[in-house]
Design a protein around this motif. Structure first.
Motif, PDB file in Angstrom:
ATOM      1  N   ASP A  85     -45.059 -40.250  85.070  1.00 30.17           N
ATOM      2  CA  ASP A  85     -45.593 -39.574  86.262  1.00 30.17           C
ATOM      3  C   ASP A  85     -45.791 -40.582  87.395  1.00 30.17           C
ATOM      4  OD1 ASP A  85     -46.645 -37.612  87.911  1.00 30.17           O
ATOM      5  OD2 ASP A  85     -48.054 -36.853  86.425  1.00 30.17           O
ATOM      6  N   LEU A  86     -46.117 -40.064  88.558  1.00 30.93           N
ATOM      7  CA  LEU A  86     -46.374 -40.894  89.724  1.00 30.93           C
ATOM      8  C   LEU A  86     -47.560 -41.812  89.474  1.00 30.93           C
ATOM      9  CD1 LEU A  86     -46.116 -38.097  92.450  1.00 30.93           C
ATOM     10  CD2 LEU A  86     -44.383 -39.809  91.880  1.00 30.93           C
ATOM     11  N   ARG A  87     -47.547 -42.945  90.168  1.00 30.63           N
ATOM     12  CA  ARG A  87     -48.685 -43.863  90.074  1.00 30.63           C
ATOM     13  C   ARG A  87     -49.854 -43.366  90.913  1.00 30.63           C
ATOM     14  NH1 ARG A  87     -47.865 -49.535  89.081  1.00 30.63           N
ATOM     15  NH2 ARG A  87     -46.434 -49.675  87.335  1.00 30.63           N
ATOM     16  N   GLU A  88     -49.510 -42.732  92.055  1.00 28.39           N
ATOM     17  CA  GLU A  88     -50.564 -42.400  93.004  1.00 28.39           C
ATOM     18  C   GLU A  88     -50.579 -40.918  93.356  1.00 28.39           C
ATOM     19  OE1 GLU A  88     -50.678 -45.225  96.303  1.00 28.39           O
ATOM     20  OE2 GLU A  88     -49.575 -46.577  94.989  1.00 28.39           O
ATOM     21  N   SER A  89     -51.716 -40.487  93.863  1.00 30.36           N
ATOM     22  CA  SER A  89     -51.866 -39.094  94.287  1.00 30.36           C
ATOM     23  C   SER A  89     -50.991 -38.809  95.502  1.00 30.36           C
ATOM     24  CB  SER A  89     -53.333 -38.844  94.653  1.00 30.36           C
ATOM     25  OG  SER A  89     -53.450 -37.603  95.334  1.00 30.36           O
ATOM     26  N   ILE A  90     -50.472 -37.583  95.575  1.00 34.22           N
ATOM     27  CA  ILE A  90     -49.701 -37.181  96.768  1.00 34.22           C
ATOM     28  C   ILE A  90     -50.477 -36.141  97.590  1.00 34.22           C
ATOM     29  CG2 ILE A  90     -47.419 -37.759  95.869  1.00 34.22           C
ATOM     30  CD1 ILE A  90     -47.132 -34.737  95.143  1.00 34.22           C
ATOM     31  N   GLU A  91     -51.731 -35.964  97.264  1.00 35.99           N
ATOM     32  CA  GLU A  91     -52.529 -34.982  97.997  1.00 35.99           C
ATOM     33  C   GLU A  91     -52.551 -35.336  99.491  1.00 35.99           C
ATOM     34  OE1 GLU A  91     -56.387 -34.443  96.346  1.00 35.99           O
ATOM     35  OE2 GLU A  91     -56.867 -32.766  97.671  1.00 35.99           O
ATOM     36  N   ASN A  92     -52.263 -34.341 100.320  1.00 36.02           N
ATOM     37  CA  ASN A  92     -52.225 -34.497 101.787  1.00 36.02           C
ATOM     38  C   ASN A  92     -51.155 -35.473 102.274  1.00 36.02           C
ATOM     39  OD1 ASN A  92     -54.356 -32.675 102.187  1.00 36.02           O
ATOM     40  ND2 ASN A  92     -55.844 -34.292 101.692  1.00 36.02           N
ATOM     41  N   ARG A  93     -50.205 -35.769 101.431  1.00 37.41           N
ATOM     42  CA  ARG A  93     -49.139 -36.705 101.839  1.00 37.41           C
ATOM     43  C   ARG A  93     -47.812 -35.978 101.983  1.00 37.41           C
ATOM     44  NH1 ARG A  93     -50.093 -41.985 101.508  1.00 37.41           N
ATOM     45  NH2 ARG A  93     -52.083 -42.643 100.697  1.00 37.41           N
ATOM     46  N   HIS A  94     -46.957 -36.545 102.822  1.00 36.63           N
ATOM     47  CA  HIS A  94     -45.605 -36.006 102.970  1.00 36.63           C
ATOM     48  C   HIS A  94     -44.717 -36.651 101.908  1.00 36.63           C
ATOM     49  CE1 HIS A  94     -46.365 -33.827 106.694  1.00 36.63           C
ATOM     50  NE2 HIS A  94     -47.133 -34.849 107.045  1.00 36.63           N
ATOM     51  N   VAL A  95     -44.047 -35.790 101.140  1.00 37.26           N
ATOM     52  CA  VAL A  95     -43.290 -36.242  99.971  1.00 37.26           C
ATOM     53  C   VAL A  95     -41.805 -35.962 100.168  1.00 37.26           C
ATOM     54  CG1 VAL A  95     -42.839 -35.648  97.544  1.00 37.26           C
ATOM     55  CG2 VAL A  95     -45.198 -35.954  98.346  1.00 37.26           C
ATOM     56  N   LEU A  96     -40.989 -36.951  99.832  1.00 35.51           N
ATOM     57  CA  LEU A  96     -39.539 -36.763  99.812  1.00 35.51           C
ATOM     58  C   LEU A  96     -39.032 -37.134  98.417  1.00 35.51           C
ATOM     59  CD1 LEU A  96     -36.927 -36.132 101.441  1.00 35.51           C
ATOM     60  CD2 LEU A  96     -36.751 -38.610 101.823  1.00 35.51           C
ATOM     61  N   VAL A  97     -38.497 -36.148  97.718  1.00 36.25           N
ATOM     62  CA  VAL A  97     -37.970 -36.381  96.368  1.00 36.25           C
ATOM     63  C   VAL A  97     -36.498 -36.774  96.492  1.00 36.25           C
ATOM     64  CG1 VAL A  97     -37.648 -35.409  94.060  1.00 36.25           C
ATOM     65  CG2 VAL A  97     -39.468 -34.526  95.537  1.00 36.25           C
ATOM     66  N   VAL A  98     -36.125 -37.870  95.853  1.00 34.68           N
ATOM     67  CA  VAL A  98     -34.755 -38.389  95.986  1.00 34.68           C
ATOM     68  C   VAL A  98     -34.042 -38.344  94.636  1.00 34.68           C
ATOM     69  CG1 VAL A  98     -33.363 -40.407  96.583  1.00 34.68           C
ATOM     70  CG2 VAL A  98     -35.410 -39.858  97.918  1.00 34.68           C
ATOM     71  N   GLU A  99     -32.936 -37.641  94.616  1.00 37.29           N
ATOM     72  CA  GLU A  99     -32.124 -37.474  93.401  1.00 37.29           C
ATOM     73  C   GLU A  99     -30.725 -38.025  93.612  1.00 37.29           C
ATOM     74  OE1 GLU A  99     -32.077 -36.888  90.448  1.00 37.29           O
ATOM     75  OE2 GLU A  99     -33.241 -35.170  89.775  1.00 37.29           O
ATOM     76  N   ASP A 100     -30.097 -38.440  92.534  1.00 31.61           N
ATOM     77  CA  ASP A 100     -28.693 -38.842  92.633  1.00 31.61           C
ATOM     78  C   ASP A 100     -27.773 -37.625  92.562  1.00 31.61           C
ATOM     79  OD1 ASP A 100     -29.493 -38.412  90.005  1.00 31.61           O
ATOM     80  OD2 ASP A 100     -28.118 -39.871  89.157  1.00 31.61           O
ATOM     81  N   ILE A 101     -28.147 -36.655  91.733  1.00 31.13           N
ATOM     82  CA  ILE A 101     -27.277 -35.488  91.579  1.00 31.13           C
ATOM     83  C   ILE A 101     -28.102 -34.244  91.260  1.00 31.13           C
ATOM     84  CG2 ILE A 101     -26.827 -35.948  89.113  1.00 31.13           C
ATOM     85  CD1 ILE A 101     -23.912 -34.930  89.684  1.00 31.13           C
ATOM     86  N   VAL A 102     -27.695 -33.140  91.842  1.00 31.74           N
ATOM     87  CA  VAL A 102     -28.270 -31.839  91.482  1.00 31.74           C
ATOM     88  C   VAL A 102     -27.164 -31.058  90.797  1.00 31.74           C
ATOM     89  CG1 VAL A 102     -29.318 -29.716  92.323  1.00 31.74           C
ATOM     90  CG2 VAL A 102     -29.896 -31.906  93.397  1.00 31.74           C
ATOM     91  N   ASP A 103     -27.396 -30.824  89.529  1.00 28.35           N
ATOM     92  CA  ASP A 103     -26.390 -30.146  88.706  1.00 28.35           C
ATOM     93  C   ASP A 103     -26.818 -28.677  88.572  1.00 28.35           C
ATOM     94  OD1 ASP A 103     -24.446 -29.516  86.851  1.00 28.35           O
ATOM     95  OD2 ASP A 103     -25.203 -30.790  85.269  1.00 28.35           O
ATOM     96  N   THR A 104     -27.528 -28.325  87.522  1.00 26.82           N
ATOM     97  CA  THR A 104     -28.039 -26.953  87.445  1.00 26.82           C
ATOM     98  C   THR A 104     -29.143 -26.720  88.475  1.00 26.82           C
ATOM     99  OG1 THR A 104     -29.760 -27.496  85.847  1.00 26.82           O
ATOM    100  CG2 THR A 104     -27.598 -26.864  84.947  1.00 26.82           C
ATOM    101  N   GLY A 105     -29.831 -27.795  88.821  1.00 25.50           N
ATOM    102  CA  GLY A 105     -30.946 -27.687  89.758  1.00 25.50           C
ATOM    103  C   GLY A 105     -32.288 -27.529  89.060  1.00 25.50           C
ATOM    104  N   ARG A 106     -32.268 -27.489  87.749  1.00 22.01           N
ATOM    105  CA  ARG A 106     -33.538 -27.280  87.019  1.00 22.01           C
ATOM    106  C   ARG A 106     -34.515 -28.434  87.250  1.00 22.01           C
ATOM    107  NH1 ARG A 106     -30.462 -25.766  81.452  1.00 22.01           N
ATOM    108  NH2 ARG A 106     -29.747 -23.698  82.030  1.00 22.01           N
TER     109      ARG A 106
END
Ligand code: PRP
Length: 181
Positions: A85-106
């Protein structure tokens, strides 16, 4: 790599300018934001994330997560679970999730749900590649590098059985060589 070698699908010379474009768009969209939390999905995203993040001109911090899909014979069962899991809280933060590939998208759908439940200021997604033909339902990708055909692809972070991740380009593996060593 087996003797047939990789079939280059996206050359290094095409990846770099596309990463530049994505970073420029992201930087423009988040201009004025105190700090963006850029979250890489291990392991595959580590190279794309490193190149992308170094081109961002907005303040950001980096975090990582790892997920695993339960195996179900040759097919993935579709059940995704967080193994790191993440090290830090993302509460009230702007988050960008970075993936190499989206296959099924699950994976991406699961992660967006997980993060949205943590009270962030926003959650957006960035993926270097997408196999649209394989997506199950609508998978929102805010920043997409390339649409690719439904083939086994390796390189630039992507692996086949942990191999070929560090190729500087994205290549299609010939199915005849998949089990070759
Ligand atoms: C890949 C990729 C995504 C996921 C996409 O990871 O990095 O996280 O699969 O598949 P989905 O859209 O069908 O959910 P993988 O499980 O191969 O692990 P890795 O990143 O460690 O190679």
């Amino acid at each position: 790599m087996a003797d047939t070698g990789p079939n280059v699908l996206i050359a290094e010379e095409r990846i770099a300018p596309r990463v530049d474009e994505l970073a420029a768009r992201i930087s423009a969209d988040y201009e004025g934001v105190d700090e963006l939390v850029v979250i890489g999905v291990l392991k595959g995203a580590f190279i794309f994330l490193a190149d992308l993040a170094r081109r961002l001109t907005v303040p950001h911090r980096i975090d990582f997560i790892a997920v695993s899909s339960y195996a179900d014979g040759d097919q993935r069962s579709g059940e995704v679970r967080m193994v790191l899991d993440l090290r830090e809280s993302i509460e009230n933060r702007h988050v960008l999730v970075v993936e190499d590939i989206v296959d099924t998208g699950r994976t991406l759908r699961y992660l967006v749900q997980q993060f949205e439940a943590r009270g962030p200021a926003s959650v957006r997604t960035c993926a270097l590649t997408r196999k649209k033909a394989r997506n199950e339902g609508e998978i929102r990708i805010d920043y997409l590098g390339f649409d690719i055909p439904d083939m086994w692809v390796v390189g630039y972070g992507l692996d086949y059985a942990e191999r070929h991740r560090t190729l500087p380009y994205i290549a299609a593996l010939d199915p005849a060589t998949l089990d070759a060593d």
